[in-house]
Design an enzyme around this catalytic site. Structure first.
Site, PDB file in Angstrom:
ATOM      1  N   VAL A  60      36.722  42.489  29.137  1.00 46.86           N
ATOM      2  CA  VAL A  60      37.543  43.164  30.135  1.00 46.86           C
ATOM      3  C   VAL A  60      38.104  42.161  31.143  1.00 46.86           C
ATOM      4  CG1 VAL A  60      35.641  43.697  31.734  1.00 46.86           C
ATOM      5  CG2 VAL A  60      37.622  45.206  31.641  1.00 46.86           C
ATOM      6  N   CYS A  61      39.331  42.446  31.617  1.00 44.41           N
ATOM      7  CA  CYS A  61      39.927  41.703  32.726  1.00 44.41           C
ATOM      8  C   CYS A  61      40.523  42.746  33.669  1.00 44.41           C
ATOM      9  CB  CYS A  61      40.956  40.685  32.229  1.00 44.41           C
ATOM     10  SG  CYS A  61      42.409  41.404  31.437  1.00 44.41           S
ATOM     11  N   LYS A  62      41.586  42.427  34.376  1.00 44.92           N
ATOM     12  CA  LYS A  62      42.168  43.395  35.313  1.00 44.92           C
ATOM     13  C   LYS A  62      42.993  44.451  34.587  1.00 44.92           C
ATOM     14  CE  LYS A  62      45.002  43.830  39.464  1.00 44.92           C
ATOM     15  NZ  LYS A  62      45.700  43.107  40.540  1.00 44.92           N
TER      16      LYS A  62
END
Length: 109
Positions: A60-62
């Site tokens: 996951v990232c932004k």
């Protein structure tokens, strides 16, 4: 963010037993992240490969762009990895739990 052919799941579809690998930078992580996630910034992945958890990963990232790149990178190296579509913005929008390393409420920056 969607990437054709890349294994992807929404925040509510993360496989049971998968480790959530958060690849955002330190300031993003400190502002708010999922409880129990492992933090390993994308900019440090290649130098810290030995710190990548064993077993299935949900990356996951932004928004989902950086995590898609890391998911592809890890898959090419034999890791079982899926991208979390929509990233932490989708996580937050779905009302999923978040914690912070600093003062104030957890948030996605």
């Amino acid at each position: 963010m969607s990437h054709p052919g890349l294994p992807s799941v929404g925040p509510g579809e993360i496989p049971a037993g998968a480790t959530l690998l958060d690849v955002r930078e330190d300031d993003e992580w400190a502002a708010g992240h999922a409880p129990g996630a492992v933090h390993l910034p994308m900019s440090q992945i290649t130098g810290r490969l030995d710190e990548i958890p064993e077993g299935p990963l949900a990356v996951v990232c932004k928004v989902g762009g950086r995590s898609a790149q890391v998911t592809m990178f890890l898959a090419q190296r034999g890791h079982e990895a899926v991208n979390v579509t929509g990233g932490m913005l989708a996580w937050e929008a779905e009302g999923r739990p978040m914690t912070t390393e600093g003062p104030g409420p957890a948030r996605v920056v």
